[in-house]
Design an enzyme around this catalytic site. Structure first.
Site, PDB file in Angstrom:
ATOM      1  N   ASP A  12      54.020  15.416  98.844  1.00  0.00           N
ATOM      2  CA  ASP A  12      53.516  15.785  97.514  1.00  0.00           C
ATOM      3  C   ASP A  12      54.664  15.951  96.509  1.00  0.00           C
ATOM      4  O   ASP A  12      54.754  16.970  95.816  1.00  0.00           O
ATOM      5  CB  ASP A  12      52.707  17.100  97.592  1.00  0.00           C
ATOM      6  CG  ASP A  12      51.601  17.041  98.637  1.00  0.00           C
ATOM      7  OD1 ASP A  12      51.067  15.941  98.881  1.00  0.00           O
ATOM      8  OD2 ASP A  12      51.263  18.091  99.211  1.00  0.00           O
ATOM      9  N   GLU A 169      42.599  13.642  93.512  1.00  0.00           N
ATOM     10  CA  GLU A 169      43.471  14.832  93.543  1.00  0.00           C
ATOM     11  C   GLU A 169      44.844  14.462  93.015  1.00  0.00           C
ATOM     12  O   GLU A 169      45.068  13.343  92.566  1.00  0.00           O
ATOM     13  CB  GLU A 169      43.572  15.365  94.976  1.00  0.00           C
ATOM     14  CG  GLU A 169      44.117  14.346  95.964  1.00  0.00           C
ATOM     15  CD  GLU A 169      43.994  14.771  97.423  1.00  0.00           C
ATOM     16  OE1 GLU A 169      43.324  15.781  97.719  1.00  0.00           O
ATOM     17  OE2 GLU A 169      44.559  14.073  98.277  1.00  0.00           O
TER      18      GLU A 169
END
Ligand code: 6LW
Length: 500
Positions: A12, A169
């Site tokens: 991420d 997302e």
């Protein structure tokens, strides 16, 4: 150039540029300190300069926080003379919060909580009039006051990505030229992962999807890098565009096992008709057209001669000084056990991410007043370790509900050197696994006596599940144990000795 640019469990990624400097952060889940912060001058070489959340009042992770719970997907931005970090702690009662710093190496502020922002993967963007937009997975958005954390409106739905695609997302919002771009991940963080984008006239939309979506995915390919997604965009020193993203390197037979977690890769980006076109995400990155600035070369050994632990050392959920210190015995790391060892969420453990497919790790432990050892950890239910107590060493394996002693042997009293070798070839009797882990003890003459040879697949994400990767380190399972040094040697440091 080698890709991943930040190997090992560093998922991420979120990146920002300030002048000639680049900073990047990653998710850290149940580990403390949380959110590793990296610096680079060339986007290729990254040096860890700290961890944003290094105080218990910034990061609360209790034994009730499951492994792969805790800290998800931060966004790092620079605005108005300071660095802003927004993140979700998925632990009970925590939620979204924001931190600021003038120096990204720290200290970072206490948390500013965002009670009106619900959803993971928060992003921050400011428009020309100073309005701060917080956008989360789903994808929805609220205007916030970033100084107080107050939401200034009810959440609005923005765009949910490709119709039918799972899990929109990881939103990031940017102004490039005349448009605002909303970059998202979709398809889930496994083999279906991808990146899509939409654009609109304002940060609040309305957003029109790119006709070429997904702009990046490796789904349904045999590319060596898989699960590509969760990206952030940045401009290189020459103004060209680049993407940082997560990807994994599955190996072995079907279904393929990845053992280092989700890693940070770099990919070139060009623009066509006002849309980004992502270049190849390959294990070999073409050299960018600007001078490379390699960071300091790590020696591989930590002698525990500093008062503070180096930033790459992470612990499970917390690291109270009364359990973990270099102050008790000069030049040694002292660990004092709590709980039942590695099966227990309270384990006292200090480790570093496995960052190479092949490596050798050794540590010298004094178990005179306790029991502890060297472990490869995925979570409480997936770990291999070599454990020393006075007079004996044992190799243990835990895989799901199964726990077994793989080998043991008597050793003379006093400190003993424990060793682990990770080889990227599978064991002979399991030709489809990703790698082999060999655990044993080092004899006084330096020879390595193997006490266990284990198939690496059981310490992979495909077996254990979750969002992390292997972490290799020291732990205490009873009483007090001391560690003199810890060596982590990737192939480059091993040289010829690697063959042995
Ligand atoms: C993260 C989500 C994801 O919050 O996995 O890869 C979750 N993407 O965006 C945990 O890392």
């Amino acid at each position: 150039m080698a890709n991943p640019v930040i190997p090992g469990f560093h998922p991420d990624p979120s990146v920002c540029r300030v002048g000639d400097d680049y900073y990047l952060v990653c998710s850290s889940f149940e580990y403390f300190p949380g959110i590793p912060v990296f610096h680079s001058r060339d986007l290729v070489h990254w040096t860890q300069i700290g961890n944003a959340l290094d105080r218990p009042d910034q990061l609360r992770l209790t034994a009730g926080t499951a492994s792969s719970g805790g800290i998800y997907a931060p966004t790092l931005r620079h605005h108005d003379g300071r660095f802003w970090l927004v993140v979700t702690n998925v632990a009970e009662g925590e939620g979204n919060m924001l931190f600021t710093a003038t120096d990204p190496a720290g200290p970072w502020s206490d948390p500013v909580r965002l009670p009106g922002v619900e959803g993971i993967d928060p992003d921050l963007a400011w428009d020309e009039d100073g309005t701060c937009w917080c956008t989360v997975a789903g994808v929805s958005q609220v205007r916030i006051d970033p100084y107080t954390g107050e939401a200034l409106e009810a959440p609005r739905r923005l765009w949910s990505g490709t119709p039918g695609a799972l899990a929109p997302e990881a939103p990031h919002l940017y102004r490039v030229g005349e448009y605002w771009y909303l970059l998202i991940a979709e398809g889930g963080t496994e083999r279906g992962h991808g990146v899509s984008i939409a654009r609109g006239p304002a940060p609040s939309g309305p957003f029109e999807p790119c006709p070429a979506n997904p702009v990046l995915t490796h789904r349904s390919t045999d590319r060596p890098v898989q699960n590509t997604g969760h990206a952030d965009l940045v401009q290189g020193p020459d103004g060209s565009w680049w993407m940082v993203l997560l990807g994994v390197r599955p190996r072995g037979g079907t279904p393929g096992w990845h053992v280092l977690g989700r890693e940070t890769f770099l990919a070139p980006v060009t623009w066509a008709d006002g849309w980004p076109v992502v270049g190849e995400v390959s294990p070999a990155l073409p050299a960018p057209p600007w001078p490379l600035v390699p960071g300091p070369v790590e020696s591989g050994r930590d002698d525990f001669d500093l008062a503070e632990l180096r930033p790459y050392w992470i612990s499970v959920r917390d690291r109270p000084v009364e359990r973990c210190t270099t102050a008790e015995r000069t030049g040694w790391l002292t660990l004092r056990a709590r709980g039942d060892g590695l099966d227990d969420p309270d384990v006292v453990f200090v480790g570093r991410r496995q960052q190479h497919l092949t490596c050798r790790v050794r540590t010298r432990i004094d178990p005179a007043r306790g029991r502890g050892g060297l472990a490869v950890r995925l979570d409480e239910e997936h770990h291999y370790e070599i454990e020393a107590s006075e007079g004996e060493v044992r190799v243990l394996a835990r895989v799901g509900p199964l726990r077994t002693v793989v080998g043991s042997r008597a050793v003379p009293p006093g400190p003993v050197v424990l060793g682990l070798r990770v080889s990227d070839t599978p064991p002979r009797d399991a030709r489809t696994g990703p790698d082999t882990l060999t655990l044993g003890v080092e004899e006084p003459d330096g020879a390595f006596t193997v006490l266990g040879t284990l198939d690496g697949r059981y310490l992979s994400t495909e077996v254990a599940g979750g969002f992390t990767g292997r972490v290799i380190g020291m732990y205490a399972s009873a009483g007090t144990v001391h560690f003199d040094w810890f060596d982590y040697e990737p192939p480059a440091l091993l040289g010829d000795r690697h063959a042995s």
